[in-house]
Scaffold this active site. Structure first.
Site, short mmCIF file in Angstrom:
data_model
loop_
_atom_site.label_atom_id
_atom_site.label_comp_id
_atom_site.label_asym_id
_atom_site.label_seq_id
_atom_site.Cartn_x
_atom_site.Cartn_y
_atom_site.Cartn_z
N SER A 1 -31.68 -85.03 -6.13
CA SER A 1 -30.58 -84.05 -6.26
C SER A 1 -29.40 -84.29 -6.98
CB SER A 1 -29.94 -83.68 -4.79
OG SER A 1 -28.96 -82.77 -4.76
N LYS B 1 -35.59 -83.67 1.19
CA LYS B 1 -34.92 -83.06 0.05
C LYS B 1 -34.89 -81.40 0.25
CE LYS B 1 -33.19 -81.95 -4.10
NZ LYS B 1 -33.24 -80.79 -4.47
N HIS C 1 -32.00 -80.72 2.47
CA HIS C 1 -30.95 -80.69 1.52
C HIS C 1 -30.74 -79.28 0.94
CE1 HIS C 1 -29.20 -81.24 -2.41
NE2 HIS C 1 -28.55 -82.03 -1.77
N ASN C 2 -31.79 -78.93 0.42
CA ASN C 2 -31.78 -77.59 -0.19
C ASN C 2 -31.30 -76.51 0.77
OD1 ASN C 2 -32.29 -79.03 -2.32
ND2 ASN C 2 -33.58 -77.58 -3.16
N GLU D 1 -27.76 -76.62 1.41
CA GLU D 1 -27.30 -76.14 0.05
C GLU D 1 -27.14 -74.83 0.29
OE1 GLU D 1 -28.91 -78.14 -3.46
OE2 GLU D 1 -29.30 -76.25 -4.08
N LYS E 1 -35.48 -70.59 -5.92
CA LYS E 1 -36.69 -71.29 -6.62
C LYS E 1 -37.79 -71.66 -5.37
CE LYS E 1 -35.57 -72.82 -11.02
NZ LYS E 1 -34.36 -73.67 -11.22
C1 6PG Z 1 -30.41 -80.11 -6.33
C2 6PG Z 1 -30.59 -78.66 -6.17
C3 6PG Z 1 -31.85 -78.45 -7.14
C4 6PG Z 1 -32.41 -76.92 -6.84
C5 6PG Z 1 -31.59 -75.87 -7.45
C6 6PG Z 1 -32.26 -74.45 -7.47
O1 6PG Z 1 -30.35 -80.80 -5.33
O2 6PG Z 1 -30.20 -80.69 -7.61
O3 6PG Z 1 -30.97 -78.20 -4.54
O4 6PG Z 1 -33.05 -79.11 -6.56
O5 6PG Z 1 -33.67 -76.92 -7.34
O6 6PG Z 1 -30.49 -75.88 -6.95
O7 6PG Z 1 -32.43 -74.10 -6.39
P1 6PG Z 1 -32.62 -72.52 -6.06
O8 6PG Z 1 -32.97 -71.96 -7.33
O9 6PG Z 1 -33.87 -72.32 -4.96
O10 6PG Z 1 -31.13 -71.91 -5.68
#
Ligand code: 6PG
Length: 626
Positions: free
Chosen positions: A295, A350, A353-354, A357, A424
């Site tokens: 990340s 991870k 984590h997202n 996020e 994504k």
């Molecule tokens: C990170 C982010 C990264 C993620 C993008 C896109 O920890 O650096 O989580 O890994 O892939 O932020 O995520 P989305 O396109 O799903 O928002």
């Protein structure tokens, strides 16, 4: 770093000669494997009888023991025919990552001529044929032809040791490139690979190398075989390619060139179940596979990301030094990289984590929406958020302030960005995982669905014309109350995220350490924040943040503001699905007697699903003829 060099090949190739010369060049001891044969083996060979596997077994074990002992000191060179792969497995047992193979090869004619001239050896030339028959040519070895003069052979070995790369990076997209520079800046000798696609991806690796001084000693490739061959063994290859079928395709492309003991590291956002499947598949081929969450985006990858490695611990040890060196450092100067657990646990963590996020981003978007509805322009909102840094700082807060201040031609850029949020897939996976594991990480689901809702722009526009908006002329909210509501929701978000990890750890028997995970999330990653720092000691004792005493006190202090802000927003038709979910979840979670009794009664009514009774302490299940 100490190494054991096995100089291998059929009898008569000159293993001892080369071994002794190399011993001088590297200043480490040389051992002739023949000296370790038991009497019986020597006799058998002198009698012209070839050794069988049983004869060799004890001898190979003894050499493995010798290698291990020497490894604890300076390392060493051992001459040993090591004809079969199975023999080499015994020789390198438990020390595979520190073993280097040098294979001296030559034609049958040349070697038999040499043997005939050899007086002082117990191996009769007639045995040579059986040795050639037994030989399984090693793919993992540095192969050198004995026609070359010994001096040249030595200089070639030394050259390889100096010139072969320690680490390979496959896929020079934004993240891959940044990681290459990070590795090189940390003094690692790397090889970099990017495919060649006529017209779109040409000379990517070489051009990239030429753009950056720190890559002066990095080796660029667009030929896969050369890339793999440029790496010291066991090879360490990190894949930085898009998650999905492309990872499998790349693995298949690599396999023919790899050797047992090599390590593939998947640094993309792969699904944790896929990671486990890939790990098992590659294990059957003797290749190690580690799923690593990375990340921090482009900048994190360059200056120090947060790294979440999962898989086999021994395989991880082989790449630990590289990953820890390139990772961000926490406030105690420790790497934001820690072994997470087995299987796909690194990628699972991870993924969560997202999920966290997504929520942190959505909450800031909702705060922006509230402040905008109150009549503030982006600069004013940025100034308000600036003051929040004192008590609620985070990377995402900081970048949101920057975003709000960005102008183009005298207007705020944010006003020009289409309000449809992409994704994504990791938020989707987290939502599926939380449902699958029976864990109510409801805010992650809300933030995902808020993105999905945003995507229906045309329908939203149509609906906005159809329905009356209850917005009052003036929204009366204290800024501090909004900050409190935001902090309240963030605590619930972190509670739900860590609880989900804890549940997965129990279900999959991963023994995850939540406090360690919080530590490696304090720097380098997208969700780094002051709150994350505060959670490290708390997560040492509990996986349930909400019921921790100090968190509970905090919640009691924040909750009235959260209720007020959320109510006012609802009365004014301000969309705050994530903020409101925080309080809805919390109210549902903190009520002693819930309305689930009605659900149970309904289930029993129409489906005889039975229910438990408050007046039956045994916990037995009952059915009523309603
Ligand atoms: C990170 C982010 C990264 C993620 C993008 C896109 O920890 O650096 O989580 O890994 O892939 O932020 O995520 P989305 O396109 O799903 O928002």
């Amino acid at each position: 770093m100490a190494n054991v060099f096995y100089i291998m090949g059929v009898s008569g190739v000159g293993k001892s000669t080369i071994g002794k010369l190399l011993s001088k060049a590297l200043e480490i001891p040389f051992f002739d494997g023949d000296d370790y044969h038991p009497e019986a083996n020597v006799k058998k060979m002198s009698d012209g009888e070839p050794l069988n596997d049983d004869d060799r077994w004890g001898w190979l074990q003894a050499l493995n023991q010798l290698a291990k002992t020497q490894l604890n000191a300076t390392g060493c060179i051992i001459a040993c025919s090591a004809l079969k792969k199975d023999y080499r497995n015994i020789l390198s047992k438990d020390i595979a990552k520190d073993v280097k193979w040098i294979h001296l090869s030559g034609t049958f004619e040349l070697i038999s001529e040499r043997l005939q001239n050899r007086k002082d050896h117990f191996m009769p030339p007639a045995l040579l044929k059986s040795q050639f028959d037994t030989l399984e040519t090693p793919l993992e070895a540095l192969e050198l032809n004995i026609q070359l003069p010994p001096k040249t052979i030595i200089s070639k070995i030394m050259d390889t040791l100096k010139n072969k790369s320690e680490f390979g990076l496959f896929g020079l997209g934004v993240m891959g490139k940044s990681l290459c520079r990070n590795l090189a800046q940390n003094g690692f000798k790397i090889s970099m690979y990017n495919r060649h696609v006529e017209g779109t991806e040409e000379n990517v690796a070489i051009n990239f190398k030429n753009e950056h001084n720190e890559l002066a000693s990095a080796l660029p490739f667009d030929n896969l075989k050369s890339f793999v061959n440029s790496l010291q063994q066991p090879r360490k290859i990190m894949l930085m390619v898009n998650a999905g079928p492309i990872v499998d395709a790349v693995i298949e492309d690599l396999i023919p060139f790899l050797s047992e003991g090599d390590v593939i590291i998947d640094g993309g956002n792969s699904h944790y179940k896929k990671t486990k499947a890939r790990h098992d598949y590659l294990k059957s081929k003797g290749i190690n596979f580690i799923g690593v969450g990375v990340s921090g985006g482009e900048e994190g990858a360059l200056k120090g990301p947060s790294i979440m490695p999962g898989g086999n611990m021994d395989a991880y040890k082989q790449v630990q030094a590289f990953l820890e060196a390139i990772a961000a450092k926490d406030k105690n100067d420790l790497p934001c990289c820690a072994y997470i657990g087995k299987d796909g646990s690194g990628h699972f963590v991870k993924m969560v984590h997202n999920g966290i996020e997504y929520v942190e981003m959505q909450l800031l978007a909702e705060v922006f929406g509230i402040l905008k509805s109150m009549g503030h322009n982006p600069d004013e909102i940025a100034s308000i958020l600036e003051t929040w840094k004192a008590s609620a700082n985070s990377y995402l807060l900081e970048i949101t302030i920057d975003i709000l201040r960005k102008k183009e031609n005298n207007d705020w850029l944010i006003n020009k960005i289409v309000d449809k949020a992409g994704n994504k897939g990791t938020g989707n996976w987290t939502t599926i995982a939380t449902a699958e594991l029976g864990m109510p990480s409801t805010m992650i689901a809300s933030s995902l669905f808020a993105r999905y809702t945003s995507f229906y722009k045309a329908e939203r526009v149509a609906a906005s014309k159809l329905f009356k908006n209850d917005t009052q002329n003036e929204i009366d909210l204290e800024l501090d109350a909004i900050l409190n509501a935001y902090q309240f929701a963030r605590i619930i978000n972190h509670h739900q995220g860590f609880k989900l990890i804890s549940q997965a750890s129990n279900t999959y028997d991963w023994s995850l350490n939540l406090s360690t995970i919080a530590s490696i999330w304090t720097n380098g990653c997208i969700i780094k924040s002051d709150l994350m720092e505060e959670l490290i000691p708390i997560l040492k004792d509990t996986d349930t943040l909400i019921t921790n005493k100090s968190i509970a006190n905090h919640i009691n202090h924040l909750k009235p503001s959260a209720s007020k802000v959320i109510s006012v927003c609802i009365l004014n038709s301000i969309p705050i699905s994530c903020l409101s979910e925080s309080i809805n979840f919390f109210n549902g979670y903190s009520v002693a007697n819930s309305t689930a009794s009605i659900i149970q009664a309904q289930r029993d009514y129409f489906g005889a699903h039975t229910y438990q009774r408050t007046d039956d302490a045994s916990g037995g299940f009952h059915h009523t003829e309603w």
